[in-house]
Design a protein around this motif. Structure first.
Motif, PDB file in Angstrom:
ATOM      1  N   LEU A 775       0.820  -1.210   0.000  1.00 56.40           N
ATOM      2  CA  LEU A 775       0.000   0.000   0.000  1.00 56.40           C
ATOM      3  C   LEU A 775       0.855   1.262   0.000  1.00 56.40           C
ATOM      4  O   LEU A 775       0.523   2.263  -0.643  1.00 56.40           O
ATOM      5  CB  LEU A 775      -0.922   0.007   1.225  1.00 56.40           C
ATOM      6  CG  LEU A 775      -2.042  -1.039   1.252  1.00 56.40           C
ATOM      7  CD1 LEU A 775      -2.745  -1.028   2.600  1.00 56.40           C
ATOM      8  CD2 LEU A 775      -3.046  -0.783   0.138  1.00 56.40           C
ATOM      9  N   LEU A 776       1.975   1.218   0.717  1.00 53.26           N
ATOM     10  CA  LEU A 776       2.800   2.422   0.889  1.00 53.26           C
ATOM     11  C   LEU A 776       3.722   2.682  -0.295  1.00 53.26           C
ATOM     12  O   LEU A 776       4.139   3.830  -0.519  1.00 53.26           O
ATOM     13  CB  LEU A 776       3.630   2.313   2.170  1.00 53.26           C
ATOM     14  CG  LEU A 776       2.830   2.374   3.482  1.00 53.26           C
ATOM     15  CD1 LEU A 776       3.731   2.056   4.675  1.00 53.26           C
ATOM     16  CD2 LEU A 776       2.193   3.741   3.670  1.00 53.26           C
ATOM     17  N   THR A 777       4.069   1.656  -1.050  1.00 53.60           N
ATOM     18  CA  THR A 777       5.021   1.850  -2.155  1.00 53.60           C
ATOM     19  C   THR A 777       4.348   2.026  -3.507  1.00 53.60           C
ATOM     20  O   THR A 777       5.019   2.378  -4.481  1.00 53.60           O
ATOM     21  CB  THR A 777       5.988   0.646  -2.242  1.00 53.60           C
ATOM     22  OG1 THR A 777       5.238  -0.568  -2.325  1.00 53.60           O
ATOM     23  CG2 THR A 777       6.895   0.595  -1.018  1.00 53.60           C
ATOM     24  N   ASP A 778       3.056   1.788  -3.592  1.00 55.08           N
ATOM     25  CA  ASP A 778       2.349   1.914  -4.859  1.00 55.08           C
ATOM     26  C   ASP A 778       1.483   3.183  -4.844  1.00 55.08           C
ATOM     27  O   ASP A 778       0.479   3.236  -4.132  1.00 55.08           O
ATOM     28  CB  ASP A 778       1.476   0.686  -5.092  1.00 55.08           C
ATOM     29  CG  ASP A 778       0.841   0.687  -6.483  1.00 55.08           C
ATOM     30  OD1 ASP A 778       1.012   1.681  -7.217  1.00 55.08           O
ATOM     31  OD2 ASP A 778       0.177  -0.310  -6.833  1.00 55.08           O
ATOM     32  N   PRO A 779       1.835   4.222  -5.619  1.00 55.92           N
ATOM     33  CA  PRO A 779       1.041   5.464  -5.615  1.00 55.92           C
ATOM     34  C   PRO A 779      -0.424   5.247  -5.983  1.00 55.92           C
ATOM     35  O   PRO A 779      -1.281   6.039  -5.577  1.00 55.92           O
ATOM     36  CB  PRO A 779       1.751   6.332  -6.668  1.00 55.92           C
ATOM     37  CG  PRO A 779       3.159   5.798  -6.719  1.00 55.92           C
ATOM     38  CD  PRO A 779       3.031   4.339  -6.471  1.00 55.92           C
ATOM     39  N   ALA A 780      -0.713   4.181  -6.698  1.00 56.07           N
ATOM     40  CA  ALA A 780      -2.108   3.920  -7.074  1.00 56.07           C
ATOM     41  C   ALA A 780      -2.977   3.585  -5.869  1.00 56.07           C
ATOM     42  O   ALA A 780      -4.203   3.696  -5.925  1.00 56.07           O
ATOM     43  CB  ALA A 780      -2.162   2.777  -8.088  1.00 56.07           C
ATOM     44  N   HIS A 781      -2.335   3.163  -4.755  1.00 55.63           N
ATOM     45  CA  HIS A 781      -3.088   2.786  -3.556  1.00 55.63           C
ATOM     46  C   HIS A 781      -3.137   3.899  -2.517  1.00 55.63           C
ATOM     47  O   HIS A 781      -3.820   3.749  -1.499  1.00 55.63           O
ATOM     48  CB  HIS A 781      -2.459   1.535  -2.910  1.00 55.63           C
ATOM     49  CG  HIS A 781      -2.622   0.296  -3.717  1.00 55.63           C
ATOM     50  ND1 HIS A 781      -1.664  -0.711  -3.759  1.00 55.63           N
ATOM     51  CD2 HIS A 781      -3.618  -0.113  -4.531  1.00 55.63           C
ATOM     52  CE1 HIS A 781      -2.076  -1.674  -4.559  1.00 55.63           C
ATOM     53  NE2 HIS A 781      -3.253  -1.339  -5.046  1.00 55.63           N
ATOM     54  N   PRO A 839      12.103  -3.921  -2.997  1.00 61.69           N
ATOM     55  CA  PRO A 839      11.654  -2.736  -3.727  1.00 61.69           C
ATOM     56  C   PRO A 839      12.549  -1.548  -3.398  1.00 61.69           C
ATOM     57  O   PRO A 839      13.145  -1.471  -2.324  1.00 61.69           O
ATOM     58  CB  PRO A 839      10.229  -2.523  -3.195  1.00 61.69           C
ATOM     59  CG  PRO A 839       9.792  -3.881  -2.783  1.00 61.69           C
ATOM     60  CD  PRO A 839      11.013  -4.583  -2.280  1.00 61.69           C
ATOM     61  N   SER A 840      12.603  -0.588  -4.301  1.00 60.99           N
ATOM     62  CA  SER A 840      13.577   0.492  -4.200  1.00 60.99           C
ATOM     63  C   SER A 840      13.447   1.296  -2.911  1.00 60.99           C
ATOM     64  O   SER A 840      14.434   1.826  -2.419  1.00 60.99           O
ATOM     65  CB  SER A 840      13.413   1.432  -5.394  1.00 60.99           C
ATOM     66  OG  SER A 840      12.092   1.959  -5.423  1.00 60.99           O
ATOM     67  N   LYS A 841      12.231   1.373  -2.353  1.00 60.80           N
ATOM     68  CA  LYS A 841      12.061   2.199  -1.166  1.00 60.80           C
ATOM     69  C   LYS A 841      12.412   1.469   0.123  1.00 60.80           C
ATOM     70  O   LYS A 841      12.453   2.073   1.180  1.00 60.80           O
ATOM     71  CB  LYS A 841      10.619   2.709  -1.095  1.00 60.80           C
ATOM     72  CG  LYS A 841      10.318   3.774  -2.130  1.00 60.80           C
ATOM     73  CD  LYS A 841       9.007   4.461  -1.855  1.00 60.80           C
ATOM     74  CE  LYS A 841       8.791   5.583  -2.843  1.00 60.80           C
ATOM     75  NZ  LYS A 841       7.562   6.323  -2.589  1.00 60.80           N
ATOM     76  N   LEU A 842      12.634   0.165   0.058  1.00 58.12           N
ATOM     77  CA  LEU A 842      13.048  -0.574   1.243  1.00 58.12           C
ATOM     78  C   LEU A 842      14.564  -0.649   1.269  1.00 58.12           C
ATOM     79  O   LEU A 842      15.176  -1.354   0.495  1.00 58.12           O
ATOM     80  CB  LEU A 842      12.456  -1.983   1.228  1.00 58.12           C
ATOM     81  CG  LEU A 842      10.964  -2.070   1.510  1.00 58.12           C
ATOM     82  CD1 LEU A 842      10.528  -3.527   1.482  1.00 58.12           C
ATOM     83  CD2 LEU A 842      10.640  -1.463   2.851  1.00 58.12           C
ATOM     84  N   MET A 843      15.160   0.103   2.165  1.00 58.78           N
ATOM     85  CA  MET A 843      16.620   0.158   2.233  1.00 58.78           C
ATOM     86  C   MET A 843      17.185  -1.092   2.884  1.00 58.78           C
ATOM     87  O   MET A 843      16.479  -1.816   3.579  1.00 58.78           O
ATOM     88  CB  MET A 843      17.044   1.401   3.013  1.00 58.78           C
ATOM     89  CG  MET A 843      16.663   2.700   2.324  1.00 58.78           C
ATOM     90  SD  MET A 843      17.071   4.109   3.316  1.00 58.78           S
ATOM     91  CE  MET A 843      15.922   3.939   4.648  1.00 58.78           C
ATOM     92  N   ARG A 844      18.420  -1.294   2.675  1.00 61.22           N
ATOM     93  CA  ARG A 844      19.080  -2.469   3.225  1.00 61.22           C
ATOM     94  C   ARG A 844      19.183  -2.333   4.739  1.00 61.22           C
ATOM     95  O   ARG A 844      19.574  -1.286   5.248  1.00 61.22           O
ATOM     96  CB  ARG A 844      20.477  -2.582   2.626  1.00 61.22           C
ATOM     97  CG  ARG A 844      21.102  -3.938   2.881  1.00 61.22           C
ATOM     98  CD  ARG A 844      22.367  -4.073   2.071  1.00 61.22           C
ATOM     99  NE  ARG A 844      23.000  -5.352   2.332  1.00 61.22           N
ATOM    100  CZ  ARG A 844      24.130  -5.720   1.781  1.00 61.22           C
ATOM    101  NH1 ARG A 844      24.744  -4.928   0.940  1.00 61.22           N
ATOM    102  NH2 ARG A 844      24.654  -6.892   2.069  1.00 61.22           N
ATOM    103  N   LEU A 845      18.799  -3.394   5.436  1.00 61.57           N
ATOM    104  CA  LEU A 845      18.730  -3.303   6.888  1.00 61.57           C
ATOM    105  C   LEU A 845      20.099  -3.358   7.546  1.00 61.57           C
ATOM    106  O   LEU A 845      20.437  -2.541   8.391  1.00 61.57           O
ATOM    107  CB  LEU A 845      17.856  -4.445   7.428  1.00 61.57           C
ATOM    108  CG  LEU A 845      17.717  -4.530   8.938  1.00 61.57           C
ATOM    109  CD1 LEU A 845      17.091  -3.255   9.454  1.00 61.57           C
ATOM    110  CD2 LEU A 845      16.885  -5.714   9.324  1.00 61.57           C
ATOM    111  N   LEU A 846      20.891  -4.310   7.158  1.00 58.73           N
ATOM    112  CA  LEU A 846      22.208  -4.462   7.773  1.00 58.73           C
ATOM    113  C   LEU A 846      23.276  -4.478   6.685  1.00 58.73           C
ATOM    114  O   LEU A 846      23.065  -5.017   5.616  1.00 58.73           O
ATOM    115  CB  LEU A 846      22.286  -5.770   8.562  1.00 58.73           C
ATOM    116  CG  LEU A 846      21.323  -5.885   9.747  1.00 58.73           C
ATOM    117  CD1 LEU A 846      21.392  -7.288  10.299  1.00 58.73           C
ATOM    118  CD2 LEU A 846      21.686  -4.882  10.805  1.00 58.73           C
ATOM    119  N   SER A 847      24.413  -3.902   7.000  1.00 60.67           N
ATOM    120  CA  SER A 847      25.487  -3.870   6.017  1.00 60.67           C
ATOM    121  C   SER A 847      26.288  -5.167   6.014  1.00 60.67           C
ATOM    122  O   SER A 847      27.028  -5.441   5.091  1.00 60.67           O
ATOM    123  CB  SER A 847      26.427  -2.692   6.314  1.00 60.67           C
ATOM    124  OG  SER A 847      26.938  -2.806   7.629  1.00 60.67           O
TER     125      SER A 847
END
Length: 974
Positions: A775-781, A839-847
């Motif tokens: 829901l948060l990553t799709d502008p259509a929603h 998805p592009s908006k989910l950043m990597r959690l741990l290096s």
């Protein structure tokens, strides 16, 4: 690098009469590069030189004022403690007026922490000054001047602490420097002691207000909003219905903790909360089907819930007495006359009076309150069924009987087992067994009950007995086997399988239960090796069953007979299908199987059910005929003791086993009884309706009604099993997002939360790990996340997250969760990966590499990365699925806040964080807020509704040095 001697520089400036800006220019030229004036203790040096004489040096004091007004140094008044020099004190108080109304810092985190420390030092100094002047006012002749100085200190203290921002900074400093806060406490004690000597009442009242402000600082985060004005809470009602219907055997403590979580998240007043619990119990009693389900609800209401309330009483209640809350709840309940009348009519007794007596025994109600409530309680007018004993009374008497039976079974019966057989035979009469099992389940003794009968079976199987005791041994085995099968079908196999055997070896019954017994949702292989024992034993048993001679009980090893029976039945079935045996011969064999020991018939039918599942509809006639033959009681004189009682339980067990198989062919096992379901809560799904329509229709009914009944809960659970957790959660969230009315949206949240408790862990993983990110990553929603449904979804998400996180680390397992085993971590690595395939908006959690253990350095050695959170500094296990989902969700939220676009999705994020602050305590190790990246705090401050000191204190982990620095920087910038 040239190091300046501040004392010499101050003396030179004084001799040459530098102006304040000349002083600033000259001192900056000689200051080491990169060092701040505060680092060089500039304020302390200036204060020391300015206060040498009886009055302050105005020139040096101007340097100090310039440094403070330019925000290059902090006032550290603790260096001056001679309050007898009034002019010096007055000068310092005037300097405070320069910043007390507009205190801020836009510098680095360390400078903000320095501001917190300085502010705490000023509070200590002002409190010490107030205490000193109060003490001096006891001496004659100092009244006017002393009161003026005391009033001046009080006014600065009040103006400083009236602002929430300043109190928040002091709160951070209190955690940073515990020693300095002890100085505050000592000064408070001294001030309170001398306060009584003040003759000026107005000044005394103002000082008391200041003392209250100081004392409120440690509780800043604990202060919550006023409770809601609503009088009904469907979430409590629905959750109690769920527990009473599906989880009678569950441990008491997890139930207590979950109820406390609901009470705290919704800020429900204690009397209303207890009232909702009782309303749900009475509703469950009224609408439960007759038989076992009714007894289970009776045990839940009269045995388990009083114990739950007793544990709730031990939780801190603030200033209120829990007994008063209980009394008020019962007073409210007395007004619900129709509910009480229906419950009394259903149970054929005065239910409320019995409950009052139980609560009084446990110390939940005082004697006087019990007497008053009993006097007001409506009396049962007519006893329509005077000859029938009420279930509540039977259940209350059954509870001590369970304890006595457990002691009896524990005793040594090797020499005279007849006594034990008499006890077990008495348990089978009427509804005694169901009463005892319900009482044992409600009081947490059912696992012990089952374990003792498993051990009894083992002792019977492997003991040598004389011929005269062979029948007793056979009956002990048979009754124990029947009771355990009944326990499994009524309360679930987890009651037996959840705890390993103390001996380490798997007992016979557990092996048979896992491998051979049909259960709902369990698939058995009729060709499994467990159904194929040695051929010699099979031939012997077939020959024995095919003869008319009596079975010699003394030669029987009953556990081997049970394991051999399926193979013997296969031989008989093959012979019948090939024309070797006639129907009459098969009937004789089945009569021999069920004629002595009912457990043989159960083992035979268990295999036949597994076998029938593998056959086509046209091949099932003969196996089903054998099942009917085995289910029909054999009435004759040559049966063992307690045969009629054993056959009743056997028939019930076989009916549950075969229900699904016979339903497929539309054949009934027994004639239908009017007004009574064959098996309660089975086959509830509509026959020709898509499951999505069934889910929508059922939920709409629940919403219109405002509460959930037991039948609906079972139907919803069946839909969840059929459609899967994602399908179930996703479709119910869609129903929530349809609600555009605020009141109805909140009602949906409360009902959905309790429905999700069917499998809260899996639902939460799905909701937070799949549905919200989509829901948060799709502008259509984004448009469907607008208020009120968006805020309602945020509330539901937070409630699920908090409840799951608070319970998933504990060992408690819920008996109702007879579902798929928890997935391996490898499965969740694909569901919620930590690599760049997200998805592009989910950043990597741990290096770190995922295959390497997550080892985190100390806060001092680690730079502030975009994903660094308190959970990592606490070394929380990021391989845990829920931890991983929460961390990823907060990273997504952080990226949304950092993006340049705003809309309903941003409003959802704001609502989510607001609900976290409202529902959870300070962001410590037990809160989901620990997964929030530290960098997200500054982003949240850009949202006007969240730019508040209390919000910052709630969302940061103040137990960590880094958390305190982040909080100090955010608050100082407000």
């Amino acid at each position: 690098m040239k190091v300046v001697n501040l004392k010499q520089a101050i003396l030179q400036a004084w001799k040459e009469r530098w102006s304040d800006y000349q002083w600033a220019i000259n001192i900056k030229k000689n200051c080491p590069k990169g060092a701040t004036w505060d680092y060089l203790n500039l304020a302390e040096a200036l204060l020391e030189q300015a206060m040498i004489g009886p009055s302050p040096n105005p020139l040096i004091l101007s340097y100090l004022k310039y440094a403070i007004s330019s925000q290059v140094s902090l006032l550290k008044v603790h260096a001056f403690d001679d309050f007898s020099r009034e002019l010096c004190v007055k000068s310092l108080l005037e300097i405070m007026d320069m910043f007390s109304y507009s205190l801020s810092c836009q510098g680095k985190a360390e400078e903000c922490i320095g501001l917190c420390r300085a502010l705490l030092g000023i509070v200590v100094w002002l409190l010490q000054g107030c205490a000193w002047y109060c003490e001096k006012l006891r001496e004659p002749g100092l009244l006017p001047a002393g009161e003026a100085s005391l009033s001046a200190c009080q006014e600065r203290l009040e103006s400083l602490l009236q602002r929430t921002k300043n109190r928040a900074l002091v709160h951070i400093a209190r955690l940073e420097e515990q020693a300095s806060w002890s100085n505050v406490e000592q000064a408070l004690i001294k001030l309170v002691e001398n306060l009584s000597s003040l003759s000026n009442q107005t000044l005394s009242n103002k000082l008391e207000e200041c003392i209250s402000l100081v004392k409120s600082i440690p509780q800043m985060v604990c202060i919550q909003c006023d409770p809601p004005v609503q009088t009904t809470f469907p979430s409590v009602h629905a959750f109690i219905m769920l527990e009473g219907t599906m989880n009678l055997t569950g441990e008491t403590q997890p139930l207590v903790e979950q109820l406390m979580m609901i009470k705290r998240m919704q800020r429900i007043p204690a009397p209303i909360f207890v009232l909702e619990v009782w309303k749900a119990c009475f509703t469950g009693l009224i609408e439960s089907p007759e038989g076992t389900e009714e007894l289970k609800w009776t045990a839940f209401t009269f045995l388990k819930i009083p114990q739950v309330l007793l544990r709730l009483k031990k939780y801190p209640q603030g200033d209120k007495d829990f007994m008063d809350d209980m009394n008020m709840a019962f007073e409210f309940l007395l007004k619900l006359t129709p509910l009480l009348d229906k419950a009394d009519q259903r149970c054929n007794c005065d239910c409320l009076s019995l409950l009052l007596q139980e609560c009084n025994k446990l110390g939940l109600l005082s004697e006087s309150n019990t007497a008053n409530l009993t006097g007001y309680a409506p009396k049962l007018k007519t006893a329509e069924n005077a000859n029938i004993q009420p279930n509540p009374g039977l259940i209350l008497r059954a509870e001590p009987t369970v304890t006595n039976i457990l002691k009896t079974v524990d005793a040594d019966h090797s020499k005279s087992p007849e006594g034990l057989l008499g006890v077990l035979g008495h348990m089978l009469s009427g509804k005694s067994l169901d009463l005892l099992l319900a009482a044992a389940a409600a009081t947490g003794k059912l696992k012990s009950f089952a374990r003792k009968f498993i051990n009894l079976i083992c002792s019977v199987c492997f003991c040598n007995v004389l011929a005269k005791a062979a029948s007793v041994r056979a009956l002990l085995f048979d009754i124990s086997f029947l009771m355990l099968c009944h326990v499994v079908q009524t309360y679930g196999s987890e009651v037996i399988l959840s705890e390993p055997s103390p001996s380490g070896e798997t007992p016979f019954f557990e092996t048979w239960l896992q491998m051979c017994m049909p259960e709902e949702g369990k698939t058995l292989n009729p060709d499994h090796p467990c159904f194929r024992p040695e051929s010699g034993k099979v031939e012997s048993l077939v020959a024995l069953l095919n003869t008319s001679s009596e079975m010699k009980l003394v030669q029987m090893k009953w556990h081997e007979i049970c394991l051999t029976t399926p193979a013997a039945i296969l031989e008989v079935l093959n012979a019948w299908e090939n024309g070797v045996l006639s129907v009459e011969a098969v009937q004789k064999i089945t009569d021999n199987i069920k004629g002595k020991v009912c457990s043989m018939a159960i083992c035979a039918v268990a295999w036949l059910v597994a076998h029938v599942r593998m056959l086509g509809l046209d091949e099932r006639e003969k196996p089903q005929t054998m099942i009917r033959q085995l289910m029909t009681p054999l009435y004759g004189e040559n049966t063992l003791q307690f045969y009629n009682e054993r056959v009743v339980i056997m028939s019930s067990i076989l009916e549950h086993m075969c229900a699904d198989v016979f339903q497929q062919t539309g054949v009934s096992l027994r004639p239908a009884v009017e007004g009574q379901e064959p098996i309660p809560y089975r086959s509830l799904l509509p026959a020709r309706q898509p499951i999505r329509q069934a889910l929508q229709a059922q939920f709409r009914q629940v919403l219109d009604k405002g509460w959930v009944d037991s039948r609906t809960l079972h139907l919803l659970e069946s839909l969840m099993h059929m459609g899967g957790v994602f399908w179930f959660t996703n479709n119910l969230v869609k129903e929530l997002l349809k609600e555009t009315r605020k009141e109805w949206a909140i009602r949906v949240v409360e009902l959905l939360y309790s429905i999700f408790c069917l499998d809260l862990q899996q639902v939460t993983l799905t909701l937070l790990g799949h549905i919200l990110p989509n829901l948060l990553t799709d502008p259509a929603h984004w448009h469907i996340l607008a208020d009120p449904p968006g805020r309602a979804l945020a509330k539901l998400s937070v409630w699920c997250a908090l409840s799951s996180y608070s319970s998933h680390h504990k060992v408690h397992t819920l008996a109702r969760q007879r579902k798929r085993q928890r997935e391996d971590i490898e499965d969740y690595s694909s569901l919620f990966p930590l690599d760049d395939t997200q998805p592009s908006k989910l950043m990597r959690l741990l290096s770190s590499n995922e295959d390497e253990p997550v080892v985190l350095s100390s806060p001092g050695d680690r730079t502030m990365s975009s994903s660094l959170s308190a959970s990592q500094l606490h070394t929380v296990n990021m391989r845990d699925p829920l931890n991983r989902v929460l961390a990823n969700l907060f990273l997504l939220i952080s990226s949304i806040l950092g993006s340049k676009s705003a809309g309903p999705h941003t409003q959802f994020v704001q609502s989510f964080v607001e609900e976290c602050v409202e529902c959870s305590e300070q962001g410590s190790r037990g809160s989901i807020l620990q997964f929030m990246p530290f960098t997200m705090v500054s982003e949240l401050m850009k949202l006007h509704a969240l730019a508040k000191p209390k919000v910052v204190l709630s969302i940061t982990d103040l137990t960590l040095p880094l958390g305190r620095r982040v909080a100090a920087k955010a608050i100082a910038a407000l």
